[in-house]
Design a protein around this motif. Structure first.
Motif, PDB file in Angstrom:
ATOM      1  N   GLU A 178      27.337 -45.316  61.903  1.00  0.00           N
ATOM      2  CA  GLU A 178      27.442 -44.575  63.155  1.00  0.00           C
ATOM      3  C   GLU A 178      28.088 -45.367  64.287  1.00  0.00           C
ATOM      4  O   GLU A 178      28.443 -44.787  65.312  1.00  0.00           O
ATOM      5  CB  GLU A 178      26.045 -44.133  63.610  1.00  0.00           C
ATOM      6  CG  GLU A 178      25.302 -43.276  62.606  1.00  0.00           C
ATOM      7  CD  GLU A 178      23.906 -42.893  63.094  1.00  0.00           C
ATOM      8  OE1 GLU A 178      23.631 -43.046  64.304  1.00  0.00           O
ATOM      9  OE2 GLU A 178      23.093 -42.457  62.267  1.00  0.00           O
ATOM     10  N   LYS A 179      28.230 -46.665  64.130  1.00  0.00           N
ATOM     11  CA  LYS A 179      28.594 -47.531  65.259  1.00  0.00           C
ATOM     12  C   LYS A 179      29.870 -47.095  65.961  1.00  0.00           C
ATOM     13  O   LYS A 179      29.894 -46.906  67.183  1.00  0.00           O
ATOM     14  CB  LYS A 179      28.729 -48.980  64.778  1.00  0.00           C
ATOM     15  CG  LYS A 179      29.126 -49.954  65.885  1.00  0.00           C
ATOM     16  CD  LYS A 179      29.095 -51.394  65.396  1.00  0.00           C
ATOM     17  CE  LYS A 179      30.175 -51.701  64.397  1.00  0.00           C
ATOM     18  NZ  LYS A 179      30.204 -53.133  64.025  1.00  0.00           N
ATOM     19  N   ARG A 180      30.952 -46.948  65.211  1.00  0.00           N
ATOM     20  CA  ARG A 180      32.236 -46.624  65.827  1.00  0.00           C
ATOM     21  C   ARG A 180      32.197 -45.255  66.502  1.00  0.00           C
ATOM     22  O   ARG A 180      32.718 -45.071  67.608  1.00  0.00           O
ATOM     23  CB  ARG A 180      33.335 -46.676  64.761  1.00  0.00           C
ATOM     24  CG  ARG A 180      34.739 -46.557  65.293  1.00  0.00           C
ATOM     25  CD  ARG A 180      35.766 -46.872  64.224  1.00  0.00           C
ATOM     26  NE  ARG A 180      35.741 -45.908  63.121  1.00  0.00           N
ATOM     27  CZ  ARG A 180      36.542 -45.974  62.066  1.00  0.00           C
ATOM     28  NH1 ARG A 180      37.403 -46.974  61.950  1.00  0.00           N
ATOM     29  NH2 ARG A 180      36.476 -45.065  61.111  1.00  0.00           N
ATOM     30  N   ALA A 181      31.551 -44.291  65.845  1.00  0.00           N
ATOM     31  CA  ALA A 181      31.487 -42.934  66.382  1.00  0.00           C
ATOM     32  C   ALA A 181      30.671 -42.875  67.670  1.00  0.00           C
ATOM     33  O   ALA A 181      31.067 -42.233  68.650  1.00  0.00           O
ATOM     34  CB  ALA A 181      30.896 -41.993  65.336  1.00  0.00           C
ATOM     35  N   SER A 182      29.522 -43.539  67.684  1.00  0.00           N
ATOM     36  CA  SER A 182      28.665 -43.492  68.872  1.00  0.00           C
ATOM     37  C   SER A 182      29.314 -44.204  70.053  1.00  0.00           C
ATOM     38  O   SER A 182      29.194 -43.765  71.204  1.00  0.00           O
ATOM     39  CB  SER A 182      27.299 -44.103  68.565  1.00  0.00           C
ATOM     40  OG  SER A 182      27.410 -45.465  68.193  1.00  0.00           O
ATOM     41  N   LEU A 183      30.017 -45.288  69.782  1.00  0.00           N
ATOM     42  CA  LEU A 183      30.704 -46.001  70.863  1.00  0.00           C
ATOM     43  C   LEU A 183      31.850 -45.167  71.427  1.00  0.00           C
ATOM     44  O   LEU A 183      32.069 -45.124  72.641  1.00  0.00           O
ATOM     45  CB  LEU A 183      31.227 -47.345  70.354  1.00  0.00           C
ATOM     46  CG  LEU A 183      30.170 -48.420  70.113  1.00  0.00           C
ATOM     47  CD1 LEU A 183      30.786 -49.630  69.417  1.00  0.00           C
ATOM     48  CD2 LEU A 183      29.514 -48.845  71.422  1.00  0.00           C
ATOM     49  N   LEU A 184      32.584 -44.491  70.551  1.00  0.00           N
ATOM     50  CA  LEU A 184      33.688 -43.654  71.012  1.00  0.00           C
ATOM     51  C   LEU A 184      33.159 -42.471  71.824  1.00  0.00           C
ATOM     52  O   LEU A 184      33.752 -42.094  72.849  1.00  0.00           O
ATOM     53  CB  LEU A 184      34.499 -43.168  69.813  1.00  0.00           C
ATOM     54  CG  LEU A 184      35.890 -42.585  70.106  1.00  0.00           C
ATOM     55  CD1 LEU A 184      36.759 -43.596  70.845  1.00  0.00           C
ATOM     56  CD2 LEU A 184      36.560 -42.153  68.811  1.00  0.00           C
ATOM     57  N   ALA A 185      32.042 -41.904  71.401  1.00  0.00           N
ATOM     58  CA  ALA A 185      31.429 -40.813  72.167  1.00  0.00           C
ATOM     59  C   ALA A 185      30.982 -41.298  73.536  1.00  0.00           C
ATOM     60  O   ALA A 185      31.055 -40.560  74.529  1.00  0.00           O
ATOM     61  CB  ALA A 185      30.244 -40.236  71.395  1.00  0.00           C
ATOM     62  N   SER A 186      30.549 -42.534  73.605  1.00  0.00           N
ATOM     63  CA  SER A 186      30.119 -43.109  74.880  1.00  0.00           C
ATOM     64  C   SER A 186      31.288 -43.302  75.835  1.00  0.00           C
ATOM     65  O   SER A 186      31.085 -43.540  77.029  1.00  0.00           O
ATOM     66  CB  SER A 186      29.419 -44.454  74.634  1.00  0.00           C
ATOM     67  OG  SER A 186      28.299 -44.296  73.776  1.00  0.00           O
ATOM     68  N   ARG A 187      32.513 -43.189  75.312  1.00  0.00           N
ATOM     69  CA  ARG A 187      33.721 -43.302  76.133  1.00  0.00           C
ATOM     70  C   ARG A 187      34.351 -41.939  76.420  1.00  0.00           C
ATOM     71  O   ARG A 187      35.481 -41.857  76.890  1.00  0.00           O
ATOM     72  CB  ARG A 187      34.744 -44.213  75.440  1.00  0.00           C
ATOM     73  CG  ARG A 187      34.238 -45.632  75.211  1.00  0.00           C
ATOM     74  CD  ARG A 187      33.865 -46.306  76.507  1.00  0.00           C
ATOM     75  NE  ARG A 187      33.235 -47.611  76.303  1.00  0.00           N
ATOM     76  CZ  ARG A 187      32.555 -48.252  77.232  1.00  0.00           C
ATOM     77  NH1 ARG A 187      32.391 -47.705  78.427  1.00  0.00           N
ATOM     78  NH2 ARG A 187      32.016 -49.429  76.984  1.00  0.00           N
ATOM     79  N   GLY A 188      33.623 -40.861  76.119  1.00  0.00           N
ATOM     80  CA  GLY A 188      34.092 -39.550  76.537  1.00  0.00           C
ATOM     81  C   GLY A 188      34.720 -38.683  75.470  1.00  0.00           C
ATOM     82  O   GLY A 188      35.557 -37.832  75.778  1.00  0.00           O
ATOM     83  N   PHE A 189      34.313 -38.843  74.214  1.00  0.00           N
ATOM     84  CA  PHE A 189      34.817 -38.015  73.120  1.00  0.00           C
ATOM     85  C   PHE A 189      33.644 -37.376  72.381  1.00  0.00           C
ATOM     86  O   PHE A 189      32.585 -37.994  72.242  1.00  0.00           O
ATOM     87  CB  PHE A 189      35.621 -38.855  72.120  1.00  0.00           C
ATOM     88  CG  PHE A 189      36.848 -39.509  72.696  1.00  0.00           C
ATOM     89  CD1 PHE A 189      38.084 -38.890  72.604  1.00  0.00           C
ATOM     90  CD2 PHE A 189      36.763 -40.742  73.330  1.00  0.00           C
ATOM     91  CE1 PHE A 189      39.216 -39.496  73.133  1.00  0.00           C
ATOM     92  CE2 PHE A 189      37.887 -41.354  73.862  1.00  0.00           C
ATOM     93  CZ  PHE A 189      39.122 -40.726  73.765  1.00  0.00           C
ATOM     94  N   VAL A 190      33.843 -36.147  71.903  1.00  0.00           N
ATOM     95  CA  VAL A 190      32.894 -35.564  70.955  1.00  0.00           C
ATOM     96  C   VAL A 190      33.313 -36.065  69.577  1.00  0.00           C
ATOM     97  O   VAL A 190      34.448 -35.843  69.148  1.00  0.00           O
ATOM     98  CB  VAL A 190      32.923 -34.024  70.991  1.00  0.00           C
ATOM     99  CG1 VAL A 190      31.989 -33.454  69.920  1.00  0.00           C
ATOM    100  CG2 VAL A 190      32.517 -33.516  72.367  1.00  0.00           C
ATOM    101  N   VAL A 191      32.414 -36.754  68.893  1.00  0.00           N
ATOM    102  CA  VAL A 191      32.781 -37.412  67.634  1.00  0.00           C
ATOM    103  C   VAL A 191      31.831 -36.990  66.519  1.00  0.00           C
ATOM    104  O   VAL A 191      30.610 -37.076  66.661  1.00  0.00           O
ATOM    105  CB  VAL A 191      32.756 -38.949  67.772  1.00  0.00           C
ATOM    106  CG1 VAL A 191      33.285 -39.597  66.496  1.00  0.00           C
ATOM    107  CG2 VAL A 191      33.580 -39.399  68.975  1.00  0.00           C
ATOM    108  N   LEU A 192      32.421 -36.549  65.425  1.00  0.00           N
ATOM    109  CA  LEU A 192      31.660 -36.243  64.214  1.00  0.00           C
ATOM    110  C   LEU A 192      32.003 -37.293  63.173  1.00  0.00           C
ATOM    111  O   LEU A 192      33.161 -37.433  62.776  1.00  0.00           O
ATOM    112  CB  LEU A 192      32.021 -34.853  63.688  1.00  0.00           C
ATOM    113  CG  LEU A 192      31.412 -34.459  62.331  1.00  0.00           C
ATOM    114  CD1 LEU A 192      29.888 -34.418  62.404  1.00  0.00           C
ATOM    115  CD2 LEU A 192      31.968 -33.111  61.859  1.00  0.00           C
TER     116      LEU A 192
END
Length: 428
Positions: A178-192
């Motif tokens: 989950e690391k990459r996805a959660s970090l990218l979401a924390s920068r303003g993206f909806v990530v699956l």
């Protein structure tokens, strides 16, 4: 510990995983030499550590943004060197934090030099501090997905949106990361982020890659309330690079694709769509694995030649893609020849009169490019290959590449994932 010596982490001791911190020490004697150490434990209980020798200035202060390490896990001015240079005590181990709810906790400490410790004990600790590095930002929601065939986790930023949407392909190796996805979401993206096997009720082994699965994942992602982009982005690495190329080439609705150290051919597993095989796999020659003294193998040249006449059917027809590509290659990749593959992708698109791509390569970087400031991994077990391999890279260059690439990925997606409302400002 000494009551006079202070170890500070600025601007704060609690931050996001992908944010740097300034490490400062005060209260030492003028020009005192000390050892600074970092220590952390991953999800599997493995301890990773680093150390570096520093000399205080005339005021008894050390600032890692200004002062060089004189010896230890790294040398020179490296503000985040204590973090990226951490290694496990045993060889061939990769630092793993797969669950975004578990922060990366780093214990930092300052110790007297050993030669000063004749009476007081070896390396007495003078000061310590804890850096808590979060993988998920405030307000970001984490929703496990078990819908239809899709298994994964959906991360959604706080706020009304709309936000650009990204499908994160960390699907191989079994299990979910989950690391990459959660970090990218924390920068303003909806990530699956999705998984293809070895998780929940999914098969334990994978025999082929089915684009229908990712087609379903894209539809699930696009229907989320906060998603504003007309299409989705796809983020990939290594084997999933060629999966991403195929998704962009065969499926609609993909606006931007990032391929990190991927191959220009469909590799190892046959590719299917609508129950029919559409690409055979480019295979490998195990006899070309080169053993090394460390016990790990160098696999850079094991893949068959993708451009040989008998293998051309494995090449992904990326000229069919409607969206944009960001090709990324590490020039010291020892897993396979990422730079050569990237050059072949660029040449193929240019041959077809396409300019819907940009490329970046990193001298001195190894295969395992991840979000920045985690421990550098020179070698580990290759889950797909079933043996321990060298990933390549020079630690300092690799760490710098991760910092640059992480920003580049965000900029690329923000630029090419068009939203119906004003684009979200970059929070870099």
């Amino acid at each position: 510990m000494s009551s006079q010596v202070r170890l500070r982490l600025l601007p704060r001791a609690r931050c996001m995983f992908d944010e740097p911190v300034q490490v400062k020490v005060a209260g030492l004697r003028a020009r005192q030499v000390v050892t600074m150490r970092a220590r952390s434990t991953d999800d599997k209980g493995l301890v990773f550590s680093s150390s570096a020798t520093y000399k205080a200035d005339g005021s008894g202060e050390i600032d890692l943004e200004r002062d060089p390490s004189l010896s230890g896990s790294y040398v020179g001015v490296e503000p985040m060197g204590l973090l990226w240079s951490m290694r496990a005590d045993t060889l061939h181990k990769r630092f793993q934090i797969k669950n975004s709810l578990n922060p990366h906790v780093v214990k930092l400490s300052v110790h007297r030099e050993e030669e000063e410790e004749e009476e007081e004990g070896e390396g007495r600790m003078l000061a310590e501090a804890t850096n808590e590095r979060l993988l998920i930002g405030d307000g970001v929601s984490r929703l496990p997905i078990k819908e239809g065939n899709i298994r994964g986790v959906l991360f959604t930023p706080s706020g009304r949106g709309p936000f650009p949407a990204v499908l994160d392909l960390y699907i191989l190796g079994g299990g979910l990361s989950e690391k990459r996805a959660s970090l990218l979401a924390s920068r303003g993206f909806v990530v699956l982020t999705v998984v293809a096997y070895g998780y929940d009720d999914m098969p334990k082994k994978i025999k082929g890659v089915h684009l229908d699965y990712f087609e379903e994942a894209i539809q699930l992602l696009k229907k989320q309330d906060k998603v504003g982009s007309k299409g989705v982005g796809v983020l990939s690495f290594s084997k999933t690079g060629d999966v991403a190329l195929s998704i962009a080439s065969y499926l609609p609705g993909v606006e931007a694709t990032v391929c990190i150290n991927g191959c220009c051919s469909n590799t190892v597993l046959p590719l299917y769509h609508n129950k029919s095989q559409i690409l055979p796999p480019l295979m490998l020659d195990i006899s070309k694995m080169v053993p090394t003294e460390s016990g790990a193998f160098m696999s850079k040249n094991v893949m068959h030649n993708s451009l040989a006449e008998e293998n051309k059917a494995t090449l992904v027809p990326i000229e069919q893609a409607k969206g944009r590509f960001l090709f990324v290659a590490s020039e010291d990749d020892l897993n396979w020849d990422s730079k050569a593959y990237m050059d072949q992708m660029v040449e193929r698109l240019q041959h077809h009169g396409k300019d819907n791509f940009e490329s970046v390569s990193y001298p001195g970087a190894g295969h395992y490019l991840e979000p920045p400031y985690g421990p550098y991994c020179p070698s580990s077990f290759h889950a797909f290959g079933g043996t321990t391999v060298l990933w390549g890279g020079e630690p300092r260059s690799h760490a710098a590449a991760e910092v640059h690439l992480w920003r580049k990925i965000q900029e690329f997606f923000r630029t090419h994932l068009s939203c119906d409302a004003i684009q979200i400002k970059a929070r870099l």
